[in-house]
Motif scaffolding. Structure first.
Motif, PDB file in Angstrom:
ATOM      1  N   LEU A  85     -63.552   2.997  26.081  1.00  0.00           N
ATOM      2  CA  LEU A  85     -64.261   4.065  26.775  1.00  0.00           C
ATOM      3  C   LEU A  85     -65.734   3.728  26.984  1.00  0.00           C
ATOM      4  N   THR A  86     -66.226   2.685  26.317  1.00  0.00           N
ATOM      5  CA  THR A  86     -67.620   2.274  26.433  1.00  0.00           C
ATOM      6  C   THR A  86     -67.677   0.798  26.803  1.00  0.00           C
ATOM      7  N   LYS A  87     -68.780   0.385  27.374  1.00  0.00           N
ATOM      8  CA  LYS A  87     -68.913  -1.001  27.799  1.00  0.00           C
ATOM      9  C   LYS A  87     -68.997  -1.941  26.595  1.00  0.00           C
ATOM     10  N   ASP A  88     -68.613  -3.173  26.808  1.00  0.00           N
ATOM     11  CA  ASP A  88     -68.620  -4.215  25.779  1.00  0.00           C
ATOM     12  C   ASP A  88     -67.686  -3.897  24.614  1.00  0.00           C
ATOM     13  N   THR A  89     -66.713  -3.009  24.849  1.00  0.00           N
ATOM     14  CA  THR A  89     -65.720  -2.652  23.844  1.00  0.00           C
ATOM     15  C   THR A  89     -64.363  -3.198  24.274  1.00  0.00           C
ATOM     16  N   PRO A  90     -63.625  -3.870  23.380  1.00  0.00           N
ATOM     17  CA  PRO A  90     -62.341  -4.444  23.795  1.00  0.00           C
ATOM     18  C   PRO A  90     -61.266  -3.393  24.028  1.00  0.00           C
ATOM     19  N   THR A  91     -60.432  -3.631  25.021  1.00  0.00           N
ATOM     20  CA  THR A  91     -59.179  -2.898  25.210  1.00  0.00           C
ATOM     21  C   THR A  91     -58.076  -3.715  24.542  1.00  0.00           C
ATOM     22  N   THR A  92     -57.280  -3.062  23.694  1.00  0.00           N
ATOM     23  CA  THR A  92     -56.326  -3.780  22.859  1.00  0.00           C
ATOM     24  C   THR A  92     -54.916  -3.238  23.061  1.00  0.00           C
ATOM     25  N   LEU A 132     -53.262  -8.051  21.210  1.00  0.00           N
ATOM     26  CA  LEU A 132     -54.073  -8.722  22.219  1.00  0.00           C
ATOM     27  C   LEU A 132     -55.260  -7.839  22.572  1.00  0.00           C
ATOM     28  N   GLY A 133     -56.461  -8.360  22.376  1.00  0.00           N
ATOM     29  CA  GLY A 133     -57.676  -7.634  22.698  1.00  0.00           C
ATOM     30  C   GLY A 133     -58.503  -8.385  23.732  1.00  0.00           C
ATOM     31  N   ARG A 134     -58.986  -7.652  24.727  1.00  0.00           N
ATOM     32  CA  ARG A 134     -59.805  -8.263  25.784  1.00  0.00           C
ATOM     33  C   ARG A 134     -61.052  -7.425  26.006  1.00  0.00           C
ATOM     34  N   SER A 135     -62.188  -8.087  26.138  1.00  0.00           N
ATOM     35  CA  SER A 135     -63.437  -7.392  26.430  1.00  0.00           C
ATOM     36  C   SER A 135     -64.262  -8.227  27.398  1.00  0.00           C
ATOM     37  N   ARG A 136     -65.029  -7.533  28.245  1.00  0.00           N
ATOM     38  CA  ARG A 136     -65.914  -8.200  29.197  1.00  0.00           C
ATOM     39  C   ARG A 136     -67.320  -7.672  28.997  1.00  0.00           C
TER      40      ARG A 136
END
Length: 295
Positions: free
Chosen positions: A279-286, A87-91
């Motif tokens: 750790l950086t913006k626009d990068t998904p947390t998975t 599951l990957g989520r990014s904002r």
């Protein structure tokens, strides 16, 4: 397009060269004579004449971290490594939108072709992608792309403190709904070092020709990683990793901090779970859960 054709040619050429992820423990002692003897004994085995189990190297996988293993699958043996669930989520802050991707059984199917070469087929079995929120959101689901990889270990496959490999790959755009509909590819250079006190160090450099759909051209992405693994007990280990990527179009770096435990259930089966923290913006947390098995 010309650059991509050159990349495919490189894949064919690499397959003809002389033949951490989780780096294996319990390798033969780095005695040159012993290593040479073991290598000579195993060179007679092929895809159709499998290496006997008594001579097989310890299970080494390309998962769960982003750093690939520098060790190949023994000739004639089959290995499956899969994300049972990912599951990957990014904002995206500037666009004020969100994206989510749910993957089921994204599997890496590996077959040992010779002493130092294995063939890998990465299959995105089923993916659900959502963009936006509420009624304005969009949803796509289905079979994804297929990636074909060829790993060639150059040294350290059967002993010694270090191992190095080359792994070119090509992504085939088989996904109709989930995927960008483009041929892409590149090369990975995994390197592994056995450290004292049951620690392992893995690193790699990956260069990928990705497709920019809006510009209708390929661009280069460079992705170095660094991982450290440690065996806490005979059956339990873990890893911590920094994975980065640089978009050469001038869009900067992306990075994640990855980690998780690995449970070994015998010589041929392991389970793992973990997180890739943005750790950086626009990068998904998975978040992921998976297993690896060989026979």
């Amino acid at each position: 397009m010309r650059a991509f054709r050159l990349l495919c040619l490189g894949l064919l050429l690499t397959s003809g060269l002389p033949a951490l992820a989780q780096a294996p423990t319990g390798l033969p002692a780095p005695d040159p004579a012993g290593v040479d003897t073991l290598r000579a004994r195993k060179r007679v085995y092929t895809l159709f004449k499998p290496v006997p189990r008594a001579l097989m190297r310890p299970l080494s996988t390309d998962r769960p971290d982003a750093t690939e293993s520098a060790y190949s699958v023994d000739a004639g043996h089959f290995q499956v490594e899969t994300d049972v669930l990912r599951l990957g989520r990014s904002r995206f802050v500037e666009q004020q939108s969100a994206q989510q991707e749910l993957g089921f059984n994204h599997a890496n199917l590996k077959m040992g072709l010779s002493h130092n070469v294995d063939l890998q087929v990465v299959v995105e079995s089923y993916t659900v992608q959502t963009e936006g929120e509420g009624d304005a959101g969009t949803r796509r689901a289905g079979f994804g792309d297929v990636t074909v990889r060829l790993k060639r270990n150059l040294w350290g496959n059967d002993g010694g403190p270090m191992a190095f490999a080359l792994m070119p790959f090509v992504k085939v755009p088989t996904g109709r709904k989930c995927g960008n509909g483009a041929w892409e590819g590149g090369i990975v250079t995994p390197f592994s070092v056995q450290l004292p006190h049951y620690f392992t160090l893995g690193t790699q450099f990956q260069a990928t020709l990705n497709r920019d759909g809006e510009a209708r051209e390929h661009f280069l992405e460079l992705a170095p990683t660094l991982t450290v693994g440690h065996d806490l007990y005979k059956t339990l280990g873990g890893f911590v990793e920094i994975a980065t990527a640089w978009d050469t179009r001038g869009r900067g770096w992306s990075a994640t901090l990855n980690g998780g435990p690995v449970l070994r259930l015998g010589e041929n089966l392991q389970l793992d779970t973990g997180i890739n923290l943005a750790l950086t913006k626009d990068t998904p947390t998975t978040y992921f859960l998976g297993f690896s098995f060989r026979r």
